[in-house]
Design an enzyme around this catalytic site. Sequence first.
Site, mmCIF file in Angstrom:
data_model
loop_
_atom_site.group_PDB
_atom_site.id
_atom_site.type_symbol
_atom_site.label_atom_id
_atom_site.label_comp_id
_atom_site.label_asym_id
_atom_site.label_seq_id
_atom_site.Cartn_x
_atom_site.Cartn_y
_atom_site.Cartn_z
ATOM 1 N N ALA A 7 0.815 -1.204 0.000
ATOM 2 C CA ALA A 7 0.000 0.000 0.000
ATOM 3 C C ALA A 7 0.853 1.259 0.000
ATOM 4 O O ALA A 7 0.476 2.277 -0.546
ATOM 5 C CB ALA A 7 -0.914 -0.006 1.219
ATOM 6 N N GLU A 8 2.037 1.171 0.591
ATOM 7 C CA GLU A 8 2.784 2.409 0.767
ATOM 8 C C GLU A 8 4.232 2.347 0.314
ATOM 9 O O GLU A 8 4.935 3.351 0.355
ATOM 10 C CB GLU A 8 2.726 2.851 2.238
ATOM 11 C CG GLU A 8 3.215 1.789 3.204
ATOM 12 C CD GLU A 8 3.552 2.380 4.571
ATOM 13 O OE1 GLU A 8 3.995 3.522 4.627
ATOM 14 O OE2 GLU A 8 3.356 1.678 5.573
ATOM 15 N N ASP A 113 0.365 -4.873 11.808
ATOM 16 C CA ASP A 113 -0.192 -5.349 10.535
ATOM 17 C C ASP A 113 0.082 -6.843 10.377
ATOM 18 O O ASP A 113 0.718 -7.289 9.420
ATOM 19 C CB ASP A 113 0.423 -4.545 9.376
ATOM 20 C CG ASP A 113 -0.322 -4.747 8.050
ATOM 21 O OD1 ASP A 113 -1.441 -5.310 8.067
ATOM 22 O OD2 ASP A 113 0.219 -4.352 7.004
HETATM 23 N N1 LIG Z 1 13.097 -8.328 3.440
HETATM 24 C C1 LIG Z 1 12.323 -8.815 2.469
HETATM 25 N N2 LIG Z 1 12.644 -9.969 1.836
HETATM 26 C C2 LIG Z 1 11.866 -10.451 0.856
HETATM 27 N N3 LIG Z 1 10.727 -9.861 0.418
HETATM 28 C C3 LIG Z 1 10.351 -8.724 1.002
HETATM 29 C C4 LIG Z 1 11.114 -8.139 2.062
HETATM 30 N N4 LIG Z 1 10.485 -6.998 2.457
HETATM 31 C C5 LIG Z 1 9.392 -6.891 1.686
HETATM 32 N N5 LIG Z 1 9.287 -7.915 0.806
HETATM 33 C C6 LIG Z 1 8.238 -8.107 -0.211
HETATM 34 O O1 LIG Z 1 7.657 -6.865 -0.531
HETATM 35 C C7 LIG Z 1 6.263 -6.814 -0.155
HETATM 36 C C8 LIG Z 1 5.908 -5.441 0.415
HETATM 37 O O2 LIG Z 1 6.741 -5.157 1.530
HETATM 38 P P1 LIG Z 1 6.148 -4.737 2.942
HETATM 39 O O3 LIG Z 1 7.285 -4.510 3.855
HETATM 40 O O4 LIG Z 1 5.121 -5.726 3.349
HETATM 41 O O5 LIG Z 1 5.518 -3.324 2.583
HETATM 42 P P2 LIG Z 1 4.022 -2.758 2.554
HETATM 43 O O6 LIG Z 1 3.944 -1.870 3.768
HETATM 44 O O7 LIG Z 1 3.965 -1.979 1.296
HETATM 45 O O8 LIG Z 1 3.081 -3.920 2.626
HETATM 46 C C9 LIG Z 1 6.111 -7.959 0.820
HETATM 47 O O9 LIG Z 1 4.812 -8.469 0.844
HETATM 48 C C10 LIG Z 1 7.117 -8.982 0.313
HETATM 49 O O10 LIG Z 1 6.585 -9.693 -0.789
HETATM 50 MG MG LIG Z 2 3.075 -5.681 3.762
#
Ligand SMILES: Nc1ncnc2c1ncn2[C@@H]1O[C@H](COP(=O)(O)OP(=O)(O)O)[C@@H](O)[C@H]1O
Ligand SMILES: [Mg+2]
Length: 197
Positions: A7-8, A113
């Site tokens: 989302a962000e 979350d």
């Molecule tokens: N450290 C990581 N290693 C592998 N995939 C990641 C990692 N951080 C984020 N992702 C991927 O990116 C997506 C979005 O990151 P996330 O931190 O959940 O942000 P948002 O707040 O946008 O949901 C996750 O659902 C995952 O698929």
């Molecule tokens: Mg996420």
Amino acid sequence: MMIGQGAEAIVTKTDATTVLKERIVKDYRHPVIDNALRKARTRREAKIFGKLAVMDFPAPRLKLMDDVNMRLTMDFINGPKLRDVFPTDNVRFSKELGRKVGVLHANDIVHGDLTTSNMILDNEIKFIDFGLSLISKKAEDKAVDLHLLDRALESKHHEVYSGSMLHVLEGYKEGNPAWQDVFNRLEKVQKRGRNKK
Ligand SMILES: Nc1ncnc2c1ncn2[C@@H]1O[C@H](COP(=O)(O)OP(=O)(O)O)[C@@H](O)[C@H]1O
Ligand SMILES: [Mg+2]
């Protein structure tokens, strides 16, 4: 390579072991507010990653924080999202997931979350996405965290939901010695939810 767009944030894999999470501008927010919000969340997530490292909690280790460009660089966690494997072995995963949420709460970290999209299976369940996390000692905050997890499991995993939440709570007891306070609160939180309906 882009691997995620939530989302962000946009998440890009920059090398074999590294991802870059960049909080993107939201045009619908006033630019001053947008900047402050993205900065606050970037800093908050970095701070929590620091705490998690000290605890040796299964989560990515932070490599760099850039609160001018709203970027975090962290370990790439290699594996499927728990969302995609959860139904296959949900009893085991539920207990493990509950225990780990308990450990977070015992250390006064409230994730904010908790969904199976914010967990990656890499030998064990690792947690990501601490942008909405807070540090709190309050049983209320922890109960709301569990309540949101309960809602997420029901909507995303309705086929296994009823059993899985029981195992989550069983695991939670192992992770958080102060589980009783949180469970008492959880009952109240859920009552409030029902009264709204
Ligand atoms: N450290 C990581 N290693 C592998 N995939 C990641 C990692 N951080 C984020 N992702 C991927 O990116 C997506 C979005 O990151 P996330 O931190 O959940 O942000 P948002 O707040 O946008 O949901 C996750 O659902 C995952 O698929
Ligand atoms: Mg996420």
